[in-house]
Scaffold this motif. Structure first.
Motif, PDB file in Angstrom:
ATOM      1  N   ARG A 182      30.749  23.277  11.518  1.00  0.00           N
ATOM      2  CA  ARG A 182      29.819  22.472  12.302  1.00  0.00           C
ATOM      3  C   ARG A 182      29.369  21.222  11.543  1.00  0.00           C
ATOM      4  O   ARG A 182      28.555  20.454  12.055  1.00  0.00           O
ATOM      5  CB  ARG A 182      28.597  23.302  12.691  1.00  0.00           C
ATOM      6  CG  ARG A 182      28.896  24.447  13.643  1.00  0.00           C
ATOM      7  CD  ARG A 182      27.627  25.242  13.949  1.00  0.00           C
ATOM      8  NE  ARG A 182      27.889  26.363  14.848  1.00  0.00           N
ATOM      9  CZ  ARG A 182      27.797  26.305  16.174  1.00  0.00           C
ATOM     10  NH1 ARG A 182      27.449  25.167  16.758  1.00  0.00           N
ATOM     11  NH2 ARG A 182      28.038  27.373  16.905  1.00  0.00           N
ATOM     12  N   ALA A 488      34.885  37.789  14.863  1.00  0.00           N
ATOM     13  CA  ALA A 488      35.014  36.622  15.738  1.00  0.00           C
ATOM     14  C   ALA A 488      33.662  35.957  15.962  1.00  0.00           C
ATOM     15  O   ALA A 488      33.557  34.725  16.014  1.00  0.00           O
ATOM     16  CB  ALA A 488      35.638  37.037  17.066  1.00  0.00           C
ATOM     17  N   ALA A 489      32.617  36.768  16.098  1.00  0.00           N
ATOM     18  CA  ALA A 489      31.283  36.200  16.293  1.00  0.00           C
ATOM     19  C   ALA A 489      30.826  35.428  15.060  1.00  0.00           C
ATOM     20  O   ALA A 489      30.195  34.367  15.175  1.00  0.00           O
ATOM     21  CB  ALA A 489      30.294  37.322  16.618  1.00  0.00           C
ATOM     22  N   LYS A 491      32.839  33.960  12.903  1.00  0.00           N
ATOM     23  CA  LYS A 491      33.656  32.745  12.923  1.00  0.00           C
ATOM     24  C   LYS A 491      33.033  31.704  13.851  1.00  0.00           C
ATOM     25  O   LYS A 491      32.930  30.513  13.512  1.00  0.00           O
ATOM     26  CB  LYS A 491      35.075  33.088  13.371  1.00  0.00           C
ATOM     27  CG  LYS A 491      35.985  31.904  13.675  1.00  0.00           C
ATOM     28  CD  LYS A 491      36.500  31.205  12.436  1.00  0.00           C
ATOM     29  CE  LYS A 491      37.615  30.233  12.790  1.00  0.00           C
ATOM     30  NZ  LYS A 491      38.096  29.452  11.641  1.00  0.00           N
ATOM     31  N   ASP A 492      32.572  32.121  15.014  1.00  0.00           N
ATOM     32  CA  ASP A 492      32.016  31.179  15.984  1.00  0.00           C
ATOM     33  C   ASP A 492      30.714  30.563  15.495  1.00  0.00           C
ATOM     34  O   ASP A 492      30.386  29.425  15.861  1.00  0.00           O
ATOM     35  CB  ASP A 492      31.799  31.881  17.328  1.00  0.00           C
ATOM     36  CG  ASP A 492      33.119  32.216  18.014  1.00  0.00           C
ATOM     37  OD1 ASP A 492      34.147  31.615  17.636  1.00  0.00           O
ATOM     38  OD2 ASP A 492      33.118  33.080  18.909  1.00  0.00           O
ATOM     39  N   PRO A 496      32.999  27.058  15.447  1.00  0.00           N
ATOM     40  CA  PRO A 496      33.312  27.395  16.842  1.00  0.00           C
ATOM     41  C   PRO A 496      34.552  26.715  17.385  1.00  0.00           C
ATOM     42  O   PRO A 496      35.183  27.224  18.310  1.00  0.00           O
ATOM     43  CB  PRO A 496      32.052  26.944  17.588  1.00  0.00           C
ATOM     44  CG  PRO A 496      31.434  25.909  16.716  1.00  0.00           C
ATOM     45  CD  PRO A 496      31.716  26.351  15.317  1.00  0.00           C
ATOM     46  N   ASP A 498      37.283  26.313  15.788  1.00  0.00           N
ATOM     47  CA  ASP A 498      38.466  26.893  15.140  1.00  0.00           C
ATOM     48  C   ASP A 498      39.288  25.828  14.416  1.00  0.00           C
ATOM     49  O   ASP A 498      40.522  25.811  14.489  1.00  0.00           O
ATOM     50  CB  ASP A 498      39.330  27.628  16.163  1.00  0.00           C
ATOM     51  CG  ASP A 498      40.155  28.746  15.517  1.00  0.00           C
ATOM     52  OD1 ASP A 498      39.894  29.066  14.342  1.00  0.00           O
ATOM     53  OD2 ASP A 498      41.050  29.287  16.179  1.00  0.00           O
TER      54      ASP A 498
END
Length: 954
Positions: A182, A488-489, A491-492, A496, A498
């Motif tokens: 981010r 996955a959560a 990672k997001d 987010p 990717d």
């Protein structure tokens, strides 16, 4: 950098020209989209090939931040790498690949707090060197530590043999300076508020405490997935340690503060023998109670491969599997006592204790070179790193190994297991077929069954190398659906879009996708080298390189010579690995598309010195000198060649012509006129700063025919005077005659000239080399088949008879006879029980071994002979830089000098007054004289009684 607008996360990807424009505008370092650079970075040390759009080499942390921001804003995949030694495929990517190893190498040691602050490109051994003056070291030490970077170790959560005592990289991290997907830059540390920089992370952890406590952190080497157990309050809520091992998928590491530990003094190695590896593994739990510094497993088949590659290994206790246990202590006596106590509980009577010294160091070298040496099974089959570092709790290691051996047997697969048995981590390379796309289903099936097996034994798919492309898809075998969703959560929350190393851990790429080897076309032998050990196929030969990257390390302190061009330029294209990668891409044909004459191939081979050091020092047995000669042969066969191929490649022809026509005085006179000499150099494709060596007024062979005395009696020996010694320095073969006759030999000099074709080989004129070698067999063959030893004068030519001869004339049985009969002077004399070395007490000798001697014959006999004389010897480890024709050629002068400055020239400057430079190689003596003002002598001249040589000129 300013905090980015979160709306930028929704920005569409941009066309490549705009991406490159952004990078070049924001980054001061190298931004390269050339086919060559992309080929170099399309692979790491894994089975995978992913061609990047662009390679960036940042100059500093601000550059790295700028690259990260461009990738984030344009949603371009970003993969950050260090030494490129990842065996899991987590250092390759399709978008921007960043190499931090070139410039981001700052390290600061705080001895008081026992910490160090490092940039991500710091090589592990450089950190150790910086900490050593304070009696400190970084605990984890992977076998690739002399080229692996701290950034890569943090990415993979690297461990190494001493992790059993000091823990993993994660356990030694204080904090990380990072930027996430981010665009948020923060310090990842521990304690209250540690999770605040990542919005939602604390809540996510709190809502999954039970899952984290039951599925993660079950044993020390559970590296697969995200190590979220570090975020638990009972573990200090350590965000920095959680980010270790996330493989660049959550953050880009800009710097790190790590803990240091005291250096263990007086460590003792205990080698324990067992009937097999599984039995050895059964003994591990009892040994761990003694708090060892390391417990390593070695398979007998691996040791045999090492013995074949290196010639010798330390004496081992009886067994087919060994544990190498290192015990420390505050004193040597305490370490020895603790070692004996551990051995008493080792469930074996096959014990050998090695105190600190050469044998203990040699044992550690076996372990360090395992990753490369295990790339070939004992039968010679190529072995791959597909199931490289699975780990189980140490108490279950023996049963796991038995089950894994049974699995390999069912699949008809062989491998060489070894590894960190004290932590339950097993390394193994497997000869799974991978040469065609038809082999891929079997590859996948084996990996899937292996994953099920390790999970059944409570283990982890990865014990230290990370999941990468090799194992990420298999995480569903190891973890519940809830755990996979949790990864996955996480990672997001961090990335987010990717952007960071996509295809790894979360939303994984298939384990059988983008494999390198199945898509490489065969390059079968035509008329050049036989490549007998590689099935007659150059593609198989160049795929010996699996990317372990030892060629990027400076191993001169331990006697290594590889890779002189890389040590001079620090550019991946000038490493053995880089060259192999481009040749692999040539075989693939999708990126490097124009075959043997491709500009990428020409450029990557240009600065190869053909020193052959890789053939001995590379644990995978890569012989880049042979590959270069083969490529030049195929590129120029029946075509016009560069002028230097005629001027230098045919040099023996010119020397014979000068001698036959008695032109040496005139040639020396004319070439000594500097303008004329420079003109000849220019026309011959040579550097005008060089000087053409003086021709001998009377060649050795002509003088021998005219002046030799009749010899009677004595043991016969053939003196093979090569073209260089014969035509440029005839006193050297004459000194050989004098020494051999004094030793009681009857010296035979063949009537006919016998050229080995070395210069034809180095310029890729292999048909011409074969013709000369065929004639040489006519001359020397009768002596060899009748048991008469052949003594070479020039090491590089002697090496041709011991190696290239068998590759270029493989069908002629005389070739094997000549190879077996050929000796160096030192080999002949040290094996002669009747010969006594002259005394040279007090003489200081600076010894420059020739690269080809180091690589083919070895220098051990010379050192043994010199030791017998009483001379005080300083051995130069590394190439002289002239390397036959290389340093004479136009465009090579600067690199030739830089190579000489690595070892030879400093050794000459530091030599005491009156020291003798011992250099058997004509090119080595030429380089020392032209660049250092020092005239060297051959071993024969030294033994005959040559005096001290001049010191370097100011």
């Amino acid at each position: 950098m300013p905090t980015p607008d979160p709306a930028a996360l929704d920005a569409p990807t941009v066309p490549e020209p705009e991406l490159l424009d952004l990078l070049r505008r924001e980054v001061r370092g190298e931004v390269d989209t050339s086919t060559l650079r992309r080929a170099l970075y399309s692979s790491d040390a894994s089975n995978y090939r992913v061609v990047p759009q662009v390679v960036v080499v940042p100059r500093d942390v601000d550059d790295l931040l700028a690259v990260h921001e461009v990738a984030r804003a344009t949603r371009t995949p970003l993969t950050v790498r260090g030494g490129g030694t990842s065996v899991a495929g987590n250092a390759v990517g399709p978008g921007i690949v960043v190499d931090t190893s070139v410039h981001l190498r700052a390290v600061t040691v705080d001895a008081e707090s026992r910490t160090a602050t490092v940039e991500p490109g710091v090589v592990m051994s450089d950190l150790q060197a910086a900490a050593a003056p304070y009696g400190l070291r970084f605990g984890p030490d992977p076998s690739t530590q002399n080229r692996a970077t701290l950034g890569g170790m943090i990415g993979n959560n690297a461990c190494g043999p001493h992790a059993v005592a000091y823990g993993r990289t994660a356990d030694n991290v204080v904090s990380l300076d990072v930027v996430d997907g981010r665009g948020r830059r923060f310090t990842a540390g521990a304690g209250v508020g540690a999770l605040d920089p990542v919005l939602g992370l604390a809540e996510l952890v709190d809502s999954h405490l039970g899952l984290i406590r039951t599925e993660l952190g079950r044993f020390g080497r559970q590296v697969s997935g995200y190590s979220l157990e570090h975020l638990l309050p009972e573990h200090g809520t350590h965000l920095g340690r959680m980010l270790v091992g996330t493989e660049g998928t959550l953050v880009t590491v800009l710097g790190a503060t790590v803990d240091l530990v005291p250096v263990a003094d007086a460590a003792v190695v205990v080698v324990l023998g067992y009937p097999d590896m599984a039995t050895a593994a059964d003994a591990v739990p009892a040994l761990l109670a003694h708090q060892p510094l390391a417990v390593e497993g070695l398979d007998a088949r691996l040791v045999e491969v090492v013995r074949r590659h290196q010639g010798a290994v330390p004496e081992l206790p009886p067994g087919a599997g060994w544990l190498m246990v290192e015990m420390g202590g505050t004193t040597p006596a305490e370490a020895l006592e603790r070692a004996r106590a551990a051995a008493a509980d080792a469930r074996t009577t096959a014990v050998r204790v090695l105190p600190p010294g050469p044998e203990a160091s040699a044992m550690w070298r076996i372990r360090a070179d395992g990753a490369g040496l295990a790339g070939r099974t004992p039968s010679g089959a190529q072995a791959w790193p597909g199931w490289e570092d699975a780990a189980v709790p140490p108490e279950r290691l023996g049963e796991y190994l038995r089950a894994f051996e049974a699995l390999m047997a069912r699949h008809g697969v062989d491998g060489l297991p070894y590894g960190h048995f004290g932590d339950g981590c097993v390394h193994v390379r497997l000869d799974l077929p991978l040469t065609s796309t038809d082999d891929v289903p079997g590859f996948r099936a084996f990996l899937e069954e292996s994953a099920e097996l390790v999970v059944a034994h409570g283990g982890s798919l990865s014990g230290e190398h990370g999941d990468g492309r090799a194992r990420s898809e298999l995480l569903t075998t190891m973890y519940s659906e809830q755990a996979i969703a949790l990864f996955a959560a996480v990672k997001d929350l961090f990335d987010p879009a990717d952007v960071l190393n996509p295809g790894v851990v979360v939303r994984p790429a298939p384990v059988d996708g983008e494999l390198r080897r199945p898509h490489a076309a065969p390059l079968p032998r035509r008329s050049g080298f036989a490549f007998a050990h590689d099935g007659g196929d150059l593609t198989t030969a160049v795929h010996r390189c699996v990317g372990v990257g030892k060629c990027r390390a400076d191993t001169s302190a331990t006697g290594g010579f590889m890779c002189p061009s890389y040590l001079a330029t620090r550019d991946e294209k000038d490493s053995t690995r880089g060259r192999a990668r481009v040749l692999q891409e040539m075989a693939n044909g999708a990126l490097v598309t124009t075959g043997w004459r491709a500009p990428e191939v020409r450029e990557v081979l240009d600065l190869c010195l053909s020193c052959k050091a890789c053939s001995a020092d590379c644990p995978a047995g890569v012989d880049m000198a042979a590959y270069k000669a083969e490529v030049l042969h195929r590129a120029y066969r029946r075509r016009r060649r560069p002028m230097n191929h005629y001027a230098l490649g045919w040099l023996p022809r010119w020397t014979r012509l000068v001698d036959r026509l008695r032109l040496a005085p005139l040639a020396n006179l004319l070439l000594g006129v500097r303008p004329l000499g420079r003109a000849v150099l220019r026309l011959g494709g040579m550097d005008q700063r060089r000087t053409i060596p003086r021709f001998a007024t009377t060649s050795f062979r002509r003088g021998w025919r005219a002046d030799r005395d009749a010899q009677s009696g004595g043991r016969p020996v053939v003196l093979w005077a090569d073209s260089f010694s014969d035509g440029f320095d005839p006193d050297v073969p004459q000194a050989m005659v004098d020494v051999l006759q004094a030793a009681g030999y009857r010296v035979i000099v063949p009537e006919q000239d016998a050229c080995c074709g070395l210069t034809w080989i180095s310029t890729g004129q292999l048909d011409g080399a074969r013709r000369r070698l065929s004639h040489l067999l006519e001359v020397l063959g009768p002596f060899a088949v009748n048991g008469v030893p052949i003594v070479g004068v020039e090491p590089s030519c002697t090496a041709v008879l011991r190696s290239d001869l068998l590759e270029l004339v493989p069908q002629d049985p005389r070739a094997a006879a000549v190879a077996a009969a050929t000796r160096t002077l030192s080999e002949l004399l040290t094996a002669d029980e009747e010969w006594t070395a002259p005394r040279l007490d007090g003489l200081q000798v600076v010894a420059q071994p020739h690269c080809h001697q180091h690589s083919v014959m070895g220098y051990e006999a010379d050192l043994a002979l010199l030791a017998a004389t009483g001379a005080q010897v300083t051995t130069v480890a590394g190439c002289c830089g002239l390397a036959g024709n290389f340093g004479m050629e136009k465009g090579h002068y600067e690199v030739s000098v830089a190579v000489a400055e690595h070892a030879l020239l400093p050794a000459l400057r530091d030599a005491p007054e009156g020291a003798v430079l011992l250099a058997d190689g004509f090119s080595c003596r030429t380089q020392a004289e032209q660049l250092g003002g020092v005239r060297g002598v051959h071993l024969a001249q030294l033994l005959r009684g040559a005096g001290a040589v001049s010191q370097p000129q100011p």
